[in-house]
Write an enzyme that holds these catalytic residues in place. Sequence first.
Site, PDB file in Angstrom:
ATOM      1  CD  GLU A  61      13.181  94.014  79.458  1.00 55.60           C
ATOM      2  OE1 GLU A  61      12.631  93.056  78.560  1.00 55.60           O
ATOM      3  OE2 GLU A  61      12.639  94.978  79.287  1.00 55.60           O
ATOM      4  CB  CYS A 123      18.748  97.899  78.178  1.00 54.31           C
ATOM      5  SG  CYS A 123      18.618  99.295  78.720  1.00 54.31           S
ATOM      6  CG  HIS A 142      14.078  98.481  81.160  1.00 50.72           C
ATOM      7  ND1 HIS A 142      14.017  97.296  80.309  1.00 50.72           N
ATOM      8  CD2 HIS A 142      15.062  99.190  80.742  1.00 50.72           C
ATOM      9  CE1 HIS A 142      14.890  97.390  79.337  1.00 50.72           C
ATOM     10  NE2 HIS A 142      15.576  98.726  79.563  1.00 50.72           N
TER      11      HIS A 142
END
Length: 188
Positions: A61, A123, A142
């Site tokens: 991310e 998250c 993730h």
Amino acid sequence: MNERETVIITGATVGRAGREDRCLHQGDTSELRCNPSDNFGTLAKFAVHLGVARSSSVIVEQTGKNSGYRDRDVCGFCPESNFCIEGGPEKLDSVVNMRAVSKCFKRAGMDVIYSRDAGRYLCDFAYYCSLYHSQRRAAFIHIPSSGSLASPDTLVPILQALILTMLQHLEDTKQHEEQHPPLRQILI
């Protein structure tokens, strides 16, 4: 990375399958700590957060978002204002170029995907807060909930390689900033 450095690793998956002793230890040059109770302080070079995704790929991310939190987490918490940090920027990006990191792994034939949206739940909330408090020296990965990459024997070496690659990008960014200070520093 000549001196001893600490990378903090947090997330629900750190102790997965009893692998805490194997959890991403690099050796003599860096101590990768797998203790979620550690605070990100001046001694830590970088923080890595792990979360589980309904995917068969590893996802790195880039961006944490400050607003849009409307659902309660597993403990029943939801910020009243729907913001992570009141008055914080809408988005924060990691100082590490996650697109470049994912491309390195794709070229090597590994299933690592770049993303700019960690969702609007725990998250993304944890990632934004970490980016905010660490001067953007953080990453969120993730990990897959199924598929061949979900096996700890496969996943742990990939996570080790990802984190080492991120640390190298972090070091490259630091060296670039030292050699080419931002214009506002030159003008002051």
